[in-house]
Structure formats: structure tokens, C-alpha cells
Design a protein around this motif. Sequence first.
Motif, PDB file in Angstrom:
ATOM      1  N   SER A  81       0.834  -1.201   0.000  1.00 40.55           N
ATOM      2  CA  SER A  81       0.000   0.000   0.000  1.00 40.55           C
ATOM      3  C   SER A  81       0.867   1.249   0.000  1.00 40.55           C
ATOM      4  CB  SER A  81      -0.945   0.020   1.209  1.00 40.55           C
ATOM      5  OG  SER A  81      -0.210   0.085   2.419  1.00 40.55           O
ATOM      6  N   VAL A  82       0.277   2.338  -0.429  1.00 38.27           N
ATOM      7  CA  VAL A  82       0.887   3.667  -0.331  1.00 38.27           C
ATOM      8  C   VAL A  82      -0.140   4.582   0.302  1.00 38.27           C
ATOM      9  CG1 VAL A  82       2.442   3.361  -2.294  1.00 38.27           C
ATOM     10  CG2 VAL A  82       0.159   4.279  -2.681  1.00 38.27           C
ATOM     11  N   MET A  83       0.320   5.488   1.146  1.00 39.29           N
ATOM     12  CA  MET A  83      -0.610   6.418   1.770  1.00 39.29           C
ATOM     13  C   MET A  83       0.082   7.734   2.075  1.00 39.29           C
ATOM     14  SD  MET A  83      -1.154   4.843   5.607  1.00 39.29           S
ATOM     15  CE  MET A  83      -1.861   3.352   4.936  1.00 39.29           C
ATOM     16  N   THR A  84      -0.731   8.755   2.275  1.00 43.42           N
ATOM     17  CA  THR A  84      -0.212  10.088   2.585  1.00 43.42           C
ATOM     18  C   THR A  84      -1.135  10.764   3.582  1.00 43.42           C
ATOM     19  OG1 THR A  84       0.470  12.220   1.638  1.00 43.42           O
ATOM     20  CG2 THR A  84      -1.430  11.132   0.628  1.00 43.42           C
ATOM     21  N   GLY A  85      -0.539  11.522   4.483  1.00 40.86           N
ATOM     22  CA  GLY A  85      -1.306  12.231   5.495  1.00 40.86           C
ATOM     23  C   GLY A  85      -0.387  13.151   6.275  1.00 40.86           C
ATOM     24  N   SER A  86      -0.760  13.501   7.490  1.00 38.08           N
ATOM     25  CA  SER A  86       0.086  14.373   8.304  1.00 38.08           C
ATOM     26  C   SER A  86      -0.197  14.142   9.778  1.00 38.08           C
ATOM     27  CB  SER A  86      -0.154  15.849   7.954  1.00 38.08           C
ATOM     28  OG  SER A  86      -1.489  16.221   8.243  1.00 38.08           O
ATOM     29  N   ILE A 115       3.436  13.213   6.027  1.00 40.82           N
ATOM     30  CA  ILE A 115       3.993  11.860   6.001  1.00 40.82           C
ATOM     31  C   ILE A 115       3.552  11.151   4.731  1.00 40.82           C
ATOM     32  CG2 ILE A 115       3.878   9.561   7.045  1.00 40.82           C
ATOM     33  CD1 ILE A 115       3.967  10.775   9.733  1.00 40.82           C
ATOM     34  N   SER A 116       4.527  10.577   4.036  1.00 38.48           N
ATOM     35  CA  SER A 116       4.254   9.705   2.890  1.00 38.48           C
ATOM     36  C   SER A 116       4.834   8.338   3.206  1.00 38.48           C
ATOM     37  CB  SER A 116       4.898  10.258   1.614  1.00 38.48           C
ATOM     38  OG  SER A 116       4.386  11.542   1.302  1.00 38.48           O
ATOM     39  N   GLU A 117       4.096   7.284   2.878  1.00 35.30           N
ATOM     40  CA  GLU A 117       4.527   5.949   3.279  1.00 35.30           C
ATOM     41  C   GLU A 117       4.287   4.926   2.171  1.00 35.30           C
ATOM     42  OE1 GLU A 117       3.809   3.128   7.159  1.00 35.30           O
ATOM     43  OE2 GLU A 117       2.044   3.628   5.949  1.00 35.30           O
ATOM     44  N   VAL A 118       5.252   4.007   2.035  1.00 31.95           N
ATOM     45  CA  VAL A 118       5.098   2.795   1.239  1.00 31.95           C
ATOM     46  C   VAL A 118       5.188   1.637   2.215  1.00 31.95           C
ATOM     47  CG1 VAL A 118       6.019   1.382  -0.622  1.00 31.95           C
ATOM     48  CG2 VAL A 118       6.144   3.870  -0.786  1.00 31.95           C
ATOM     49  N   ARG A 119       4.194   0.763   2.187  1.00 37.80           N
ATOM     50  CA  ARG A 119       4.078  -0.259   3.241  1.00 37.80           C
ATOM     51  C   ARG A 119       3.822  -1.633   2.638  1.00 37.80           C
ATOM     52  NH1 ARG A 119      -1.052  -0.002   7.255  1.00 37.80           N
ATOM     53  NH2 ARG A 119      -2.019  -0.289   5.212  1.00 37.80           N
ATOM     54  N   PHE A 151       8.862   5.396   5.279  1.00 36.20           N
ATOM     55  CA  PHE A 151       8.078   6.627   5.345  1.00 36.20           C
ATOM     56  C   PHE A 151       8.990   7.859   5.331  1.00 36.20           C
ATOM     57  CE2 PHE A 151       9.284   6.120   9.720  1.00 36.20           C
ATOM     58  CZ  PHE A 151       9.226   7.374  10.305  1.00 36.20           C
ATOM     59  N   HIS A 152       8.432   8.962   4.855  1.00 33.10           N
ATOM     60  CA  HIS A 152       9.163  10.228   4.787  1.00 33.10           C
ATOM     61  C   HIS A 152       8.439  11.257   5.640  1.00 33.10           C
ATOM     62  CE1 HIS A 152      11.712  13.386   3.088  1.00 33.10           C
ATOM     63  NE2 HIS A 152      10.617  14.134   3.031  1.00 33.10           N
ATOM     64  N   PHE A 153       9.185  11.991   6.441  1.00 31.61           N
ATOM     65  CA  PHE A 153       8.611  13.042   7.276  1.00 31.61           C
ATOM     66  C   PHE A 153       9.521  14.252   7.256  1.00 31.61           C
ATOM     67  CE2 PHE A 153      11.668  10.927   9.897  1.00 31.61           C
ATOM     68  CZ  PHE A 153      12.087  11.808  10.870  1.00 31.61           C
ATOM     69  N   ASN A 154       9.012  15.403   7.644  1.00 26.69           N
ATOM     70  CA  ASN A 154       9.796  16.640   7.651  1.00 26.69           C
ATOM     71  C   ASN A 154       9.138  17.614   8.629  1.00 26.69           C
ATOM     72  OD1 ASN A 154      11.691  18.567   7.065  1.00 26.69           O
ATOM     73  ND2 ASN A 154      10.775  19.189   5.122  1.00 26.69           N
TER      74      ASN A 154
END
Length: 288
Positions: A81-86, A115-119, A151-154
Motif C-alpha cells: 500500500s501507499v498512503m499520505t497524510g500528516s 507523512i508519505s509511506e510505502v508499506r 516513510f518520509h517526514f519533515n
Amino acid sequence: MYQQLLLAFVLAIKTNAQESTPPVTIQAGLLSGGMNCFTDLGGQASSSGLAAIDLRLADTRPVAGMYGLLSWKHRISLQPSVMTGSVAAADHSLGDKADDPGGRYIRNLSFRSHISEVRLLVEGGVFNKWWYGEEGIHRLTVGVCAGVSLFHFNPVTKMDGALYKLRDFHLEGQGFDEFPSRSVYRRTQLSIPVGFVVRRLLTSRFCFAAEFSYRFLFTDYLDDVSETYIDPALFSKYLATEPARIARMLQFRTPELVNATFPLHQPRGNAAKKDAWFSFGLKAGVSL
């Protein structure tokens, strides 16, 4: 005798209907729900130390994504899955309370991060229920899941109406020679997601599910807060004049509320406890 033969015949028909379901199914769909986090910032006015009690539901933010599902007999599934949120948290959400544990309100720090994630999850059914209707399909599954995600965060924060990327200011001396154990954290990292799912097949092709997934992180810097306050003079040693001035204000924001002595080398966060984030929501899919 005839009744027994008739009963055996009916049971055989039901068994054939069950076995006629393809052992391997492929599904694709969309997911939507909420995302929240456990970090050093914000939370509730509780000193219990239990993360669940410290959860602030008002900080929940939307999450959306897509998923695929490769399933064997609806018992073992592989799910990319891929998802995006914050996520976000702020000390000021506690309010000026006498029972504020650790003085989080007075600390006055805050953050938010996209946050972007590949899971990739492996899901196992622990409860399966069959209804032998006209289609004779597997209708309900309750399962547990675990896997790995990238996941990517900043983390960013707002001060005086301006938005600042917190990692750029090395607020706890990350990368400074004086703190060799505090390296500059990577904004793309691995996590270990675990959770559970309840899936209901509406027809032989369409599926509806509810999922909760908790991420165990390997970083305590989701919110850019972990260690201790450092000597403000060090910012001028490693940063240009203007970034150093901003870093001094971002590190210690209590003066925005009250006059206070700078807490040199005092805890700014809790390095002994890693941050975490989680998602929950609904999924709708179709078999291919």
C-alpha cells in the motif's frame, strides 16, 4: 435412510461451493481515515506514562491511499500500500493547568509533518466466518497484520507567522562536534507496522474493511524533540547569522509565555522513548 442420503448430498453441494472459490484472489482498492501520533509534544494532562492515555484525538488528521491484496483462501494475505497524510502536536494544547506533567505547556513547543509511506504487510486471518449463500463466498475475516514500511517526514513549526523546517536548525546540536552521539536524523526511515483488520466481502468481487495500524519507529525525532537544551552560542559556530538567531528562538520558546531562565542541559524531550504514529480507517476494494 433417505433423509441421511439427502443430508449428505446437500453437504456435498455446500462443500463444492466452498471449494469453487478461487484459492488465490487479487484485489485493489482505496483507503481513507485518520492519522495521529505519540511524541514528546502535546498530549493530555496525565503523568501516568501510558501512551494511550496521553492520546489527543483532536490532533487526528486525514489520511488517504491505495492498496493491493494478494490472498490465499482469505487466510494469508500479502498487502502492499501507499498512503499520505500528516501528524501534529503542540504543547499549548494542554492549556495552562496546574497538573501539567513535566511543564509541557510552559515548554511551548509544537510541530507538524506531512507523512508519505510505502508499506508491505503480511495479514493472517484469526477468525473466518462463512455464509453459504447463492455465491458461496468467504464473507467475513478478522485478521492481524505486521510488516515493514518506508516513510518520509519533515517536521516544521510556525513562529511569528512564518513556517520553519526544524531539522535545518539543529536545535539539539545534531551534527555538532560537541555532541558526537547526536547525528542529523534521516527524514526517510523504516518503521514496523502492526495492527488488525476486519474485512467483509459484500459480493464475490467487492470488499469493505476497517483497519488499524500502529507504527513502531526507530527515531525519536518525528517531532524534532528528543534530548536536552544546548548552549545557544553554539548556533553561531555552525550556522550563518540569521539561521543562528532563529535557532536560538526555536530551541527555547518558553519566553513567548513567561519570563524564564534558560534551562541549559536540561531535558527538552525524552530520549528514552521513541516516537510513534498510527493510522486507522476504511478500505473499499474490488477483486481483479
